[in-house]
Design a protein around this motif. Structure first.
Motif, short mmCIF file in Angstrom:
data_model
loop_
_atom_site.label_atom_id
_atom_site.label_comp_id
_atom_site.label_asym_id
_atom_site.label_seq_id
_atom_site.Cartn_x
_atom_site.Cartn_y
_atom_site.Cartn_z
N UNK A 1 42.29 34.89 40.51
CA UNK A 1 41.21 34.79 41.52
C UNK A 1 40.16 33.77 41.08
N UNK A 2 39.79 33.81 39.81
CA UNK A 2 38.77 32.88 39.30
C UNK A 2 39.29 31.44 39.28
N UNK A 3 40.58 31.31 39.00
CA UNK A 3 41.18 29.97 38.94
C UNK A 3 41.06 29.27 40.31
N UNK A 4 41.27 30.04 41.38
CA UNK A 4 41.17 29.44 42.72
C UNK A 4 39.74 28.93 42.95
N UNK A 5 38.76 29.71 42.50
CA UNK A 5 37.36 29.27 42.65
C UNK A 5 37.13 28.01 41.83
N UNK A 6 37.68 27.99 40.62
CA UNK A 6 37.49 26.85 39.71
C UNK A 6 38.08 25.57 40.33
N UNK A 7 39.28 25.69 40.86
CA UNK A 7 39.95 24.50 41.42
C UNK A 7 39.14 23.92 42.59
N UNK A 8 38.59 24.81 43.42
CA UNK A 8 37.89 24.31 44.61
C UNK A 8 36.42 23.99 44.36
N UNK A 9 35.80 24.73 43.41
CA UNK A 9 34.34 24.54 43.26
C UNK A 9 33.86 24.35 41.84
N UNK A 10 34.78 24.28 40.87
CA UNK A 10 34.37 24.04 39.49
C UNK A 10 33.75 25.27 38.82
N UNK A 11 33.28 25.11 37.58
CA UNK A 11 32.75 26.25 36.83
C UNK A 11 31.53 26.90 37.50
N UNK A 12 30.71 26.09 38.20
CA UNK A 12 29.51 26.63 38.86
C UNK A 12 29.90 27.73 39.85
N UNK A 13 30.96 27.49 40.61
CA UNK A 13 31.39 28.47 41.62
C UNK A 13 31.95 29.72 40.94
N UNK A 14 32.63 29.52 39.81
CA UNK A 14 33.18 30.68 39.09
C UNK A 14 32.02 31.57 38.62
N UNK A 15 30.96 30.94 38.08
CA UNK A 15 29.82 31.75 37.61
C UNK A 15 29.11 32.45 38.75
N UNK A 16 29.10 31.79 39.92
CA UNK A 16 28.38 32.36 41.06
C UNK A 16 29.17 33.47 41.75
N UNK A 17 30.47 33.23 41.92
CA UNK A 17 31.25 34.14 42.76
C UNK A 17 32.41 34.82 42.03
N UNK A 18 32.64 34.41 40.78
CA UNK A 18 33.85 34.85 40.09
C UNK A 18 33.85 36.32 39.71
N UNK A 19 35.04 36.79 39.36
CA UNK A 19 35.20 38.18 38.88
C UNK A 19 35.11 38.11 37.37
N UNK A 20 33.92 38.30 36.86
CA UNK A 20 33.69 38.07 35.43
C UNK A 20 33.74 39.37 34.62
N UNK A 21 33.83 40.50 35.35
CA UNK A 21 33.93 41.80 34.66
C UNK A 21 35.40 42.07 34.29
N UNK A 22 35.86 41.34 33.29
CA UNK A 22 37.30 41.36 33.00
C UNK A 22 37.72 42.56 32.15
N UNK A 23 36.82 43.13 31.39
CA UNK A 23 37.27 44.17 30.44
C UNK A 23 36.70 45.54 30.76
#
Ligand code: FAD
Ligand code: NAD
Length: 404
Positions: free
Chosen positions: A382-404
């Motif tokens: 899911x985060x990879x799709x955000x990264x490809x389209x919007x770069x790291x900024x989009x991952x930090x803004x919208x990504x699923x960062x609660x991985x553990x």
């Protein structure tokens, strides 16, 4: 020579992949690039089951299209496409007509009801953000009303999910997570709730690895989800659904919530525009152009491609839509330069099916994974799709960062 006008329809995975790749490949003077989308936001279709169950807010699954565009190169038009006139090379929208030299159609999917009576009127479909929000609100309303009414109507707490494909199973996983919260919030006894998945085929996730399917079914059953397998849903009514349990044997199940997750088709604009199609999907040429239309590319769920090995269509997925989008950007540049177009071959990395926040099953690079590990992998995807389209900024803004 006049610079070409490229019009991209739809800012889903396919359309936005074309745009974000193309804006990297061309200079501002090379082409006029126009992106047309109904809303000013992109939504993660692959997260819609979460918004529908209420485990994510509708806002969390969408982001502003403007944030990923290079505005010096791409002109965004918020409008609803109503038709395409390929002879006149024009797109007709609710706001204006837009002429093109090259067109990319990425208008995505619609729910397929196979003509089953009552589904359009009485069932929900996890089709977009607004539809997902409606499902969430409807379920909450049923719980609130059940809690309030003196004579309890058990059908308010019965949720039928039609189809045990990936969408149905992922939605059930989210419901299993959401249920304890809903029961607590609305003072409802969990034992009064019934969630039933009705599947026509003889197995859940037809065609997927049997061991992984067994894992998923056991997990969902442990959360109280029921399955009725080999029993097609044949009708939806204001009271519930009818399912076929054998030759001339039908059962009526009262349910106030019916979510139809039993298949998709392409966008009906494809049919309206007069393209040759199968369920609103165009069997594309190897370079993703519509047959007979040298300046029209089709990406994502509106494109139909046959897998030569299995002789069956590739499934409509975000994974393939994004690859098709990037590929088409390269082919557009080739067309501008008068170069040969490259054929498209999908690079399939695997499939991961979530079963809620912390459970999943999957086959990735040929290896089977389950449980927490698979759930983490799903978030990486899911985060990879955000990264490809919007770069790291989009991952930090919208990504699923609660991985553990
Ligand atoms: P879409 O993503 O549907 O985008 C189409 C865009 O066009 C949207 O922005 C829409 O608003 C816009 N649009 C539509 N009609 C008009 C119009 N008339 N005018 C203007 N704009 C319009 N695939 C995977 O690979 N992995 C997954 O984990 C996965 N999970 C999924 C979970 C769910 C719940 C669902 C429903 C699907 C899932 N899929 C998954 C499939 C995947 O979402 C689709 O294959 C993918 O979204 C197709 O991309 P697309 O660009 O063709 O269309
Ligand atoms: P699907 O076509 O994959 O599954 C639909 C299911 O509904 C099938 O199991 C089918 O047998 C069943 N069905 C059909 N008619 C029925 C009836 N009358 N009664 C009961 N069941 C019936 O559709 P989907 O699950 O919406 O998936 C659509 C696409 O999106 C697929 O390509 C899928 O791979 C993709 N997707 C992928 C993921 C993932 O990778 N995690 C998640 C969701 C969707």
């Amino acid at each position: 020579m006049k610079r070409p006008t490229v019009v991209v329809l739809g800012a889903g995975y396919g359309g936005l992949s074309v745009i974000t790749k193309l804006q990297k490949l061309v200079n501002a003077d090379d082409a006029d690039i126009i992106l047309v989308n109904k809303n000013d936001y992109h939504y993660e279709s692959t997260w819609l089951h979460e918004a529908a169950a209420g485990t994510m807010t509708p806002d969390a699954v969408r982001y502003d299209i403007g944030g990923v565009l290079d505005k010096g190169k791409v002109n965004f038009v918020q409008a609803t496409v109503e038709n395409i006139d390929t002879k006149a090379q024009k797109v007709i929208t609710d706001r204006s007509e837009i002429s093109y030299d090259y067109l990319v159609v990425g208008l995505g999917f619609e729910g397929e009801t196979f003509g089953i009576p009552g589904l359009k009127e009485h069932a929900f479909s996890i089709a977009n953000v607004k539809a997902a929000r409606q499902i969430r609100d409807h379920i909450e309303y049923q719980f609130a009303t059940y809690s309030l009414e003196e004579v309890k109507d058990p059908s308010r707490l019965t949720i039928i999910v039609g189809g045990a494909g990936f969408t149905g199973i992922e939605f059930l996983g989210e419901l299993a997570d959401r249920l304890p919260e809903l029961c607590e919030e609305y003072d409802v006894d969990p034992k009064a709730v019934r969630i039933l998945c009705v599947e026509a085929a003889p197995m859940v996730l037809p065609g997927f690895d049997e061991e992984l399917v067994e894992y998923a079914v056991n997990y969902l059953k442990s959360k109280g989800i029921e399955f009725s397998i080999g029993t097609p849903l044949t009708e939806a009514t204001p009271e519930g659904v009818k399912i076929k349990k054998g030759e001339d044997v039908f059962e009526d199940i009262p349910a106030k919530t019916v979510v139809w997750a039993a298949g998709v088709r392409g966008n009906s604009i494809i049919e309206k525009a007069g393209f040759e199609n199968m369920r609103a999907r165009i069997k594309v040429d190897p370079d993703l152009r519509a047959p007979g239309h040298n300046n029209v590319f089709i990406v994502g769920d509106c494109a139909l491609m046959i897998n030569a090995q299995t002789e069956r269509p590739y499934p409509p997925t975000a994974q393939i839509a994004m690859q098709q989008g990037a590929h088409t950007a390269h082919n557009l540049v080739a067309l501008f330069k008068g170069d040969e177009l490259e054929p498209f071959t999908p690079d399939l990395k695997g499939t991961v099916c979530s079963l809620g926040e912390n459970e999943a099953i999957g086959e990735v690079f040929g290896r089977k994974i389950t449980g927490k590990k698979a759930a983490m992998m799903k978030k990486v995807i899911d985060n990879r799709a955000l990264y490809i389209l919007g770069g790291p900024g989009l991952v930090f803004k919208k990504g699923k960062l609660n991985m553990f």
